[in-house]
Design a protein around this motif. Structure first.
Motif, mmCIF file in Angstrom:
data_model
loop_
_atom_site.group_PDB
_atom_site.id
_atom_site.type_symbol
_atom_site.label_atom_id
_atom_site.label_comp_id
_atom_site.label_asym_id
_atom_site.label_seq_id
_atom_site.Cartn_x
_atom_site.Cartn_y
_atom_site.Cartn_z
ATOM 1 N N ALA A 35 0.836 -1.209 0.000
ATOM 2 C CA ALA A 35 0.000 0.000 0.000
ATOM 3 C C ALA A 35 0.863 1.248 0.000
ATOM 4 C CB ALA A 35 -0.934 -0.014 1.210
ATOM 5 N N ALA A 36 1.976 1.234 0.759
ATOM 6 C CA ALA A 36 2.858 2.399 0.818
ATOM 7 C C ALA A 36 3.501 2.660 -0.537
ATOM 8 C CB ALA A 36 3.936 2.185 1.887
ATOM 9 N N ALA A 37 3.942 1.601 -1.214
ATOM 10 C CA ALA A 37 4.570 1.772 -2.524
ATOM 11 C C ALA A 37 3.562 2.267 -3.557
ATOM 12 C CB ALA A 37 5.196 0.452 -2.975
ATOM 13 N N ARG A 38 2.339 1.783 -3.478
ATOM 14 C CA ARG A 38 1.306 2.219 -4.421
ATOM 15 C C ARG A 38 0.914 3.676 -4.181
ATOM 16 N NH1 ARG A 38 -1.243 -1.693 -7.475
ATOM 17 N NH2 ARG A 38 -0.580 -3.840 -7.042
ATOM 18 N N ARG A 39 0.872 4.091 -2.927
ATOM 19 C CA ARG A 39 0.570 5.498 -2.642
ATOM 20 C C ARG A 39 1.644 6.402 -3.233
ATOM 21 N NH1 ARG A 39 -1.142 3.447 2.437
ATOM 22 N NH2 ARG A 39 0.900 3.912 3.348
ATOM 23 N N MET A 40 2.904 5.999 -3.086
ATOM 24 C CA MET A 40 3.990 6.806 -3.643
ATOM 25 C C MET A 40 3.885 6.857 -5.164
ATOM 26 S SD MET A 40 8.112 6.312 -3.239
ATOM 27 C CE MET A 40 9.254 7.478 -3.995
ATOM 28 N N ALA A 41 3.594 5.720 -5.787
ATOM 29 C CA ALA A 41 3.473 5.685 -7.239
ATOM 30 C C ALA A 41 2.347 6.601 -7.717
ATOM 31 C CB ALA A 41 3.226 4.250 -7.706
ATOM 32 N N ALA A 42 1.224 6.593 -7.009
ATOM 33 C CA ALA A 42 0.100 7.454 -7.392
ATOM 34 C C ALA A 42 0.483 8.919 -7.279
ATOM 35 C CB ALA A 42 -1.114 7.135 -6.525
ATOM 36 N N ARG A 43 1.208 9.283 -6.223
ATOM 37 C CA ARG A 43 1.645 10.675 -6.061
ATOM 38 C C ARG A 43 2.574 11.095 -7.184
ATOM 39 N NH1 ARG A 43 2.615 9.204 -0.626
ATOM 40 N NH2 ARG A 43 4.860 9.324 -1.028
ATOM 41 N N ASP A 44 3.410 10.142 -7.630
ATOM 42 C CA ASP A 44 4.393 10.446 -8.679
ATOM 43 C C ASP A 44 3.814 10.330 -10.088
ATOM 44 O OD1 ASP A 44 6.173 10.724 -6.614
ATOM 45 O OD2 ASP A 44 7.236 8.827 -6.981
ATOM 46 N N GLY A 45 2.570 9.873 -10.204
ATOM 47 C CA GLY A 45 1.985 9.674 -11.516
ATOM 48 C C GLY A 45 2.483 8.433 -12.226
ATOM 49 N N ARG A 46 2.929 7.438 -11.458
ATOM 50 C CA ARG A 46 3.413 6.181 -12.030
ATOM 51 C C ARG A 46 2.391 5.075 -11.806
ATOM 52 N NH1 ARG A 46 6.786 4.079 -9.054
ATOM 53 N NH2 ARG A 46 6.967 5.566 -7.334
ATOM 54 N N SER A 47 2.531 4.001 -12.564
ATOM 55 C CA SER A 47 1.727 2.814 -12.333
ATOM 56 C C SER A 47 2.132 2.182 -11.007
ATOM 57 C CB SER A 47 1.936 1.801 -13.459
ATOM 58 O OG SER A 47 1.403 0.533 -13.114
ATOM 59 N N GLY A 48 1.164 1.631 -10.314
ATOM 60 C CA GLY A 48 1.466 0.950 -9.066
ATOM 61 C C GLY A 48 1.924 -0.478 -9.256
ATOM 62 N N GLU A 49 1.974 -0.950 -10.513
ATOM 63 C CA GLU A 49 2.431 -2.306 -10.791
ATOM 64 C C GLU A 49 3.960 -2.336 -10.857
ATOM 65 O OE1 GLU A 49 0.380 -4.913 -10.791
ATOM 66 O OE2 GLU A 49 -1.153 -3.402 -10.272
ATOM 67 N N PHE A 50 4.543 -3.324 -10.193
ATOM 68 C CA PHE A 50 5.998 -3.401 -10.124
ATOM 69 C C PHE A 50 6.605 -3.628 -11.501
ATOM 70 C CE2 PHE A 50 9.909 -5.885 -9.811
ATOM 71 C CZ PHE A 50 10.676 -5.024 -9.038
ATOM 72 N N GLU A 51 7.651 -2.871 -11.796
ATOM 73 C CA GLU A 51 8.437 -3.033 -13.015
ATOM 74 C C GLU A 51 9.889 -2.774 -12.656
ATOM 75 O OE1 GLU A 51 10.597 -2.686 -16.401
ATOM 76 O OE2 GLU A 51 10.181 -0.830 -15.289
ATOM 77 N N LEU A 52 10.740 -3.752 -12.932
ATOM 78 C CA LEU A 52 12.105 -3.768 -12.400
ATOM 79 C C LEU A 52 12.874 -2.487 -12.687
ATOM 80 C CD1 LEU A 52 14.364 -5.440 -10.999
ATOM 81 C CD2 LEU A 52 15.028 -6.226 -13.276
ATOM 82 N N GLU A 53 12.932 -2.073 -13.940
ATOM 83 C CA GLU A 53 13.777 -0.930 -14.287
ATOM 84 C C GLU A 53 13.268 0.362 -13.660
ATOM 85 O OE1 GLU A 53 15.636 -0.333 -18.039
ATOM 86 O OE2 GLU A 53 15.069 -2.336 -18.747
ATOM 87 N N SER A 54 11.971 0.591 -13.707
ATOM 88 C CA SER A 54 11.456 1.873 -13.206
ATOM 89 C C SER A 54 11.423 1.925 -11.691
ATOM 90 C CB SER A 54 10.063 2.148 -13.776
ATOM 91 O OG SER A 54 9.120 1.223 -13.280
ATOM 92 N N TRP A 55 11.339 0.786 -11.025
ATOM 93 C CA TRP A 55 11.298 0.782 -9.566
ATOM 94 C C TRP A 55 12.699 0.736 -8.961
ATOM 95 C CZ3 TRP A 55 6.955 -0.662 -5.996
ATOM 96 C CH2 TRP A 55 5.710 -0.398 -6.583
ATOM 97 N N PHE A 56 13.615 0.023 -9.598
ATOM 98 C CA PHE A 56 14.937 -0.193 -9.009
ATOM 99 C C PHE A 56 16.043 0.623 -9.671
ATOM 100 C CE2 PHE A 56 14.452 -4.699 -6.994
ATOM 101 C CZ PHE A 56 13.576 -4.172 -6.075
ATOM 102 N N PHE A 57 15.964 0.840 -10.978
ATOM 103 C CA PHE A 57 17.099 1.393 -11.712
ATOM 104 C C PHE A 57 16.849 2.795 -12.255
ATOM 105 C CE2 PHE A 57 17.867 -3.136 -11.701
ATOM 106 C CZ PHE A 57 19.241 -3.234 -11.560
ATOM 107 N N HIS A 58 15.825 3.467 -11.774
ATOM 108 C CA HIS A 58 15.459 4.772 -12.323
ATOM 109 C C HIS A 58 16.547 5.817 -12.147
ATOM 110 C CE1 HIS A 58 14.437 6.348 -8.249
ATOM 111 N NE2 HIS A 58 14.142 5.084 -8.027
#
Length: 237
Positions: free
Chosen positions: A114-137
């Motif tokens: 829930a915490a990761a999805r809230r952050m993604a929503a604030r940033d305008g990103r999808s809440g679905e995990f994707e390796l490059e955008s979540w880890f290597f941005h």
């Protein structure tokens, strides 16, 4: 060389010592011994006890230990600190377990998703995990390419199945360093986790989940500040 200081670097999921390949030489340049540990992450027979065994074996008889646990390494580092004369334990974008809680239970118990999805929503990103955008941005292109060229490391589910075995946190000075741009473990989530589970505050630095790859020099500077504050000499040698 000041070999009274040994940095012991524990990686997260995948267990690869290569995660620390930009940090290790910078610490050695400052005159310190460094042990970057490979964990048996692909072995379904290996749980956290075996991970701790691997770290203890890699350390050998070294002294003056500063133990750094990245992400999932936060489950292993305190087990090592309970067995070796660790002078300082640093949690880096880390998971913090409770006695009897499995690594698998940690995710739901802490509300990480829930915490990761809230952050993604604030940033305008999808809440679905994707390796490059979540880890290597925030990881430089050439570093990301070097990591990907090695192939995806295996990570067995075994360490997540068994209860965390300690009765409490080891009696070792502990610091918590968090990348404020971490998309997997958002900073406000980590702040709450550290306070509720350890009774300490976090320190923040720029960077995402993989700060050893994205900001190695600043990470080393932060670790060295912790070392000096813990009572070692300000300059090695």
């Amino acid at each position: 060389m000041d070999l009274d200081v040994t940095y012991v670097l524990i990686p997260g999921a995948g267990g690869s010592a290569f995660y620390w390949h930009r940090v290790e030489p910078l610490l050695r340049e400052r005159g310190h011994d460094v042990v970057a540990v490979d964990l048996p992450a692909g072995d379904d027979r290996a749980g956290l006890a075996e991970y701790a065994d691997a770290v203890v074996s890699a350390v050998g008889g070294r002294t003056g230990l500063v133990l750094v646990g990245q992400s999932m390494g936060g489950l292993t580092a305190p087990l090592v600190a309970a067995r070796l004369p660790v002078r300082l334990l640093v949690l880096l974008n880390a998971m913090v377990p409770r006695p009897g809680e499995s690594g698998g239970q940690w995710w739901g118990n802490t509300g990480q998703d829930a915490a990761a999805r809230r952050m993604a929503a604030r940033d305008g990103r999808s809440g679905e995990f994707e390796l490059e955008s979540w880890f290597f941005h925030d990881v430089p292109d050439e570093v990301r390419e070097a990591v990907f060229a090695r192939g995806e490391p295996a990570q067995s589910g075994t360490p997540f199945e068994r209860p965390w075995p300690l009765d409490g946190w080891p009696d070792v000075p502990t610091r918590f360093l968090q990348g404020r741009d971490d998309r997997l473990f958002p900073v406000e989530f980590q702040r709450r986790q550290a306070r509720e589970r350890l009774g300490i505050d976090i320190d923040e630095m720029p960077g995402g989940h993989l700060v050893a790859l994205s900001r190695p020099a600043e990470l080393v500077e932060r670790l060295e500040r912790y070392r000096v504050a813990a009572g070692w000499r300000a300059e090695a040698g």
